[in-house]
Write a protein that holds these residues in place. Structure first.
Motif, short mmCIF file in Angstrom:
data_model
loop_
_atom_site.label_atom_id
_atom_site.label_comp_id
_atom_site.label_asym_id
_atom_site.label_seq_id
_atom_site.Cartn_x
_atom_site.Cartn_y
_atom_site.Cartn_z
N SER A 80 -28.87 -8.41 -69.25
CA SER A 80 -30.22 -8.76 -68.79
C SER A 80 -30.27 -10.22 -68.39
O SER A 80 -30.84 -10.58 -67.36
CB SER A 80 -31.24 -8.54 -69.91
N ILE A 81 -29.68 -11.07 -69.23
CA ILE A 81 -29.76 -12.51 -68.99
C ILE A 81 -28.86 -12.93 -67.83
O ILE A 81 -29.26 -13.66 -66.94
CB ILE A 81 -29.38 -13.27 -70.28
N ALA A 92 -34.93 -4.27 -71.14
CA ALA A 92 -35.49 -4.49 -69.81
C ALA A 92 -36.39 -5.71 -69.80
O ALA A 92 -36.40 -6.49 -68.85
CB ALA A 92 -36.26 -3.25 -69.36
N VAL A 93 -37.16 -5.90 -70.89
CA VAL A 93 -38.12 -7.00 -70.94
C VAL A 93 -37.40 -8.34 -70.94
O VAL A 93 -37.93 -9.33 -70.43
CB VAL A 93 -39.00 -6.86 -72.21
N THR A 94 -36.20 -8.35 -71.51
CA THR A 94 -35.47 -9.61 -71.62
C THR A 94 -35.09 -10.17 -70.25
O THR A 94 -34.87 -11.37 -70.10
CB THR A 94 -34.23 -9.39 -72.50
N PHE A 279 -42.21 -4.54 -74.97
CA PHE A 279 -43.28 -4.81 -73.99
C PHE A 279 -44.50 -5.40 -74.67
O PHE A 279 -45.10 -6.37 -74.19
CB PHE A 279 -43.67 -3.51 -73.27
N MET A 280 -44.87 -4.81 -75.82
CA MET A 280 -46.03 -5.28 -76.56
C MET A 280 -45.83 -6.73 -76.98
O MET A 280 -46.75 -7.55 -76.92
CB MET A 280 -46.23 -4.43 -77.82
N SER A 281 -44.62 -7.01 -77.46
CA SER A 281 -44.33 -8.35 -77.95
C SER A 281 -44.43 -9.36 -76.80
O SER A 281 -44.97 -10.45 -76.95
CB SER A 281 -42.94 -8.37 -78.58
N ILE A 300 -38.89 -19.31 -73.39
CA ILE A 300 -37.98 -18.83 -74.43
C ILE A 300 -38.65 -17.84 -75.36
O ILE A 300 -38.02 -16.92 -75.88
CB ILE A 300 -37.38 -20.03 -75.19
N GLU A 301 -40.00 -17.95 -75.54
CA GLU A 301 -40.69 -16.96 -76.37
C GLU A 301 -40.58 -15.58 -75.75
O GLU A 301 -40.61 -14.58 -76.45
CB GLU A 301 -42.19 -17.30 -76.50
N GLY A 302 -40.48 -15.53 -74.43
CA GLY A 302 -40.42 -14.26 -73.70
C GLY A 302 -39.14 -13.49 -73.95
O GLY A 302 -39.05 -12.31 -73.63
N ILE A 303 -38.13 -14.14 -74.49
CA ILE A 303 -36.94 -13.39 -74.89
C ILE A 303 -36.85 -13.26 -76.41
O ILE A 303 -36.40 -12.25 -76.91
CB ILE A 303 -35.63 -13.98 -74.32
#
Lengths: 508, 329
Positions: A80-81, A92-94, A279-281, A300-303
């Protein structure tokens, strides 16, 4: 307390045995491997290895299979990264903030923080599992037909309503899954339904073949040709590049804990799980952040949040499987199949009847997560290098392995036809943007749902009110109802907001 | 690796290949003096690792020791054993494909399909008997019914307010026969496995249950259920304290039995040799302890006895399938 200590020491003796350690190591290494590679996931790996575990002791088999499951979640974030391509679905969110971080030259920090977040999420999820499973299992002994039925309704409603796609499509897929779940022998009459003379469908559609057909094949086909080989150099990821700043630490600490909370809850609720929790997080972090505009540009919070969430969810997903015998997702269903094959009936009796299995598995999670930390921080260069395997070599192998895995579960060619059929259906569904997860969940829970409904009505002489008057089932049904109301309300509100925006735009 | 034995020269490998061809040619006619001439397959109708698979694997291991041949287990699960039975019936009748299964359920299956794939009386040939294991009538540990007489009296009084749990076809037909002999009509509640039924038995949601031998033994030992009666015609050695239903005046004699079969047309001498292998294994005390742990008594029998039992079971099954009102597929 004394009980807990003696149980834990039993767990340690099982998990720290030479074999326990070995199978744990194999599991998490393999898990990281399939997690890193896009196109092949924990599902295919577990299905492929399942027949190989027939000769093992049940506990060792489960330690290894579980290792693949949570190991793949660690690995999933790497692709992902670095490639903007999720290595496993729940990562996927990462991509959203991990890939921008890599573009800004902060790939090392992103990889480091995801490993730490995964570790934090897993360990807390594991502790929750250890503390809550035994009392829940004791409670589950008093679960009867209506309670199981209501819990499964709640799971199915949650899976369709809260999924990342449209609720309507989710319900449609669950319905299709429930219908497909009718195939096979009807327990009450003993008659075969919708098998059209194919005796191999006696036990219903083969779950592994359906799941790999619908998840595995389309994934490979979709990615084939799309992914261009990229130049990745393992040397870019040095130890020094991985050190996060003080600011990174401060921002991600809270995110990890919030993500873990969400993940632990949704993991334990059948039907939802890692992807939803992630996704919720992500949504939650965006809401609590002082400056939401940073999201999508390498926040960075998004990962940290989503990675903690999906790993916590993987650990707590074992709770309903081991205490109630209700699998929350397809991997848990296959894991349950593995238990049944080894002569262990999943359900309330597992913890008391097989304490070595439950506590050994729990302690192996601890060991596995430490191993994963080792695999994902000092050895990250190895996995990065693996990403440069050309897909033209990799994908034919993956397809071949999927076929071998499906065939070897039952030694049946019919299963391969099922794989093919659902592979085509899966591609069609991807094209039409229908999600496969609710369908497979419907297929798994359908027969159990029907059985418990009919059994309840038999026991209570056709009285439907029993579902509402029993406290446990009544609570679950009320929760399911609330979820429906909430979804409708949210949909209605977003529509009226859009309309208001349009009106005001028109007025100007 | 300098040991000369490990050096495979060209001449040696040619000789080995020749020997292999010769031995495979010699194996073509099934003669008892060179039986077993290749790997023997034990066909199991259940998935690897399951309870029944454990039994088949136990015999595969033991027969392999006795016969001095390799024995492998082939799992052909599905269709309640039909797939495995048909696979065996269509195999070469040379004694190298052996089917280990419950004869009682093979007989039952013949009546549960409109077009049964095989007739177990003529397409399979009995080799050796293995054991006899009945289903049992059990109640939850907290149930007020202490004896089978208590339960009978209650059922006569409660009529269709009573309910009972069943799992597996053998359980269904024993439950139906019991209710019929008693002249009562309790509601049957079905479960996929005996373990599924356990919470409802323990919480007394059902008044009694028809339980398979393995579950009966385990649950009685752990104090979760009380065993009131056996469906067998005579008391079992493995549970000498448990009365039969016949003792309380109900005409019921239902026994599950396991045996081994080969395809019809397998020569007599091969069948007798294989029977000898099984006999030797069954006479071991270790085997009898193992079979007792599965809730049954060891049964040592001739091929003729197995064939006769199958004929009897197929007849009985027809009556039972009608009694329990089981539909055909």
């Amino acid at each position: 307390m004394n009980d807990l200590m003696s149980n834990l020491s039993l767990g340690f003796s099982v998990a720290f045995s030479l074999q326990g350690l070995w199978y744990c190591f194999i599991g998490v290494t393999l898990g990281t491997f399939v997690g890193v590679l896009p196109g092949i996931g924990a599902l295919a790996a577990i299905a492929l290895l399942l027949p190989l575990t027939f000769g093992l002791e049940a506990t060792h088999a489960l330690i290894m299979l579980a290792g693949i499951y949570y190991g793949s979640n660690y690995g999933g974030s790497t692709a992902s990264i670095l490639l903007n391509l999720p290595g496993s679905p729940s990562s996927a969110v990462t991509c959203l903030d991990g890939y921008p971080m890599a573009q800004h030259g902060r790939a090392g920090v992103a990889l480091f923080i995801t490993a730490i977040a995964s570790f934090v999420g897993s360990i807390i999820g594991m502790i929750i599992m250890g503390i809550f499973s035994p009392p829940l299992a004791a409670l589950a002994m008093s679960f009867s037909g209506p309670d199981f039925f209501a819990l499964m309704v709640l799971g199915l409603v949650a899976a369709s309503m809260l999924s990342s796609g449209s609720p309507l499509r989710g319900i449609a897929m669950i319905g299709l899954g429930l219908i497909l779940g009718l195939v096979g022998r009807d327990l009450h009459s003993g008659l075969l339904r919708f098998s059209y003379g194919v005796d191999e469908l006696y036990e219903g559609l083969p779950l592994v073949a359906v799941a790999l057909g619908i998840f595995g094949l389309p994934e490979v086909i979709r990615n084939a040709g799309k992914i261009m080989p990229r130049k990745l150099s393992a040397r870019d990821i040095t130890f020094r590049s991985m050190v996060p700043t003080k600011d990174d630490w401060q921002k991600s600490r809270g995110a990890m804990l919030r993500g873990t909370g969400l993940g632990s809850f949704f993991g334990a609720l059948p039907g939802t799980g890692g992807l939803l929790a992630a996704f919720m997080s992500y949504a939650m972090e965006k809401r609590v952040a002082k400056d939401p505009s940073r999201f999508g540009n390498g926040a960075i919070e998004g990962i940290a949040g989503p990675e903690a969430a999906n790993n916590a969810a993987v650990q707590t997903a074992f709770i309903p499987t081991l205490t109630l015998g209700i699998p929350g997702d397809v991997i848990m269903a296959i894991m349950m199949g593995a238990m049944i094959i080894h002569g262990i009936q999943p359900g309330a009796a597992v913890i008391t009847a097989h304490p070595d299995l439950f506590w050994g598995l729990l302690v192996s999670f601890l060991i596995g997560n430490f191993l994963l930390l080792l695999l994902n921080i000092p050895l990250i260069g190895l996995w990065v290098r693996m990403l440069s395997i050309p897909y033209s070599v990799l994908y034919p192998f993956i397809i071949a392995f999927i076929c071998i895995g499906v065939y070897s579960v039952n030694n049946s060619v019919t299963d391969l036809y099922v794989l093919l059929f659902f592979g085509v259906l899966g591609c069609l569904m991807t094209y039409l943007r229908f999600e496969p997860a609710p369908l497979v969940l419907g297929l798994i829970l359908g027969p159990m749902l029907e059985e418990n409904l009919r059994r309840t009505l038999m026991l209570h002489r056709g009285d439907y009110t029993v579902f509402l008057t029993r406290p446990i089932s009544g609570t679950f049904l009320a929760l399911a109802f609330l979820i429906v109301v909430f979804t409708l309300w949210a949909a209605f509100r977003s529509r009226s907001i859009r309309r208001a925006a349009r009106n005001s735009a028109a007025a100007e | 690796m300098n040991d000369p034995i490990f050096k495979l020269t060209r001449r040696k490998s040619l000789a080995l290949a020749g020997a292999a061809i010769l031995s495979s040619v010699a194996a073509l006619p099934a003669l008892a003096q060179d039986y077993p001439s290749r790997t023997i397959s034990f066909v199991c109708a259940f998935p690897a690792g399951s309870g029944a698979d454990v039994l088949v694997r136990y015999f595969a291991q033991a027969v392999s020791e006795v016969a001095g041949a390799t024995v492998i287990v082939e799992n052909k699960a599905g269709a309640a054993g039909n797939i495995a039975a048909e696979y065996t019936a269509r195999a070469d009748p040379d004694g190298h494909t052996v089917y280990l299964h419950a004869g009682s359920s093979t007989a039952m299956n013949y009546h549960l399909w409109n077009n049964p794939p095989i007739d177990p009386r003529s397409d399979l040939r009995g080799v050796a008997a293995i054991n006899q294991q009945p289903f049992y009538i059990v109640v939850g540990a907290d149930s007020p019914h202490q004896t089978i007489e208590d339960l009978n009296a209650y059922l006569r009084e409660a009529g269709d307010n009573a309910s009972y749990a069943t799992s597996a076809t053998s359980g269904r037909v024993l439950g139906a026969a019991y209710a019929n002999a008693l002249g009562v009509n309790p509601v049957e509640v079905q479960y996929r496995t005996g373990t599924d039924a356990l919470p409802d038995i323990v919480s007394l949601a059902v008044d009694f249950a028809v339980s398979d031998p393995v579950q009966t033994m385990v649950n009685a030992r752990e104090g979760r259920t009380r065993t009131l009666a056996t469906g067998a015609g005579t008391r079992m050695q493995v549970a000498p304290d448990i009365p039969t239903l016949a003792e309380v005046g109900l005409e019921i004699d239902q026994i599950g039995w396991w045996a081994a079969w080969v395809p019809a047309g397998t020569p007599d001498d091969v069948v007798m040799k294989l029977n000898g292998f099984f006999r030797e294994v069954l006479e071991r005390e270790e085997t009898q302890t193992f079979l007792a742990s599965m809730g049954g008594d060891t049964w040592i029998g001739t091929p003729e006895e197995v064939d006769a039992m199958m004929v009897r079971s197929v007849d009985e099954a027809q009556y039972l399938v009608e009694l329990a009102d089981l539909p055909k597929n």
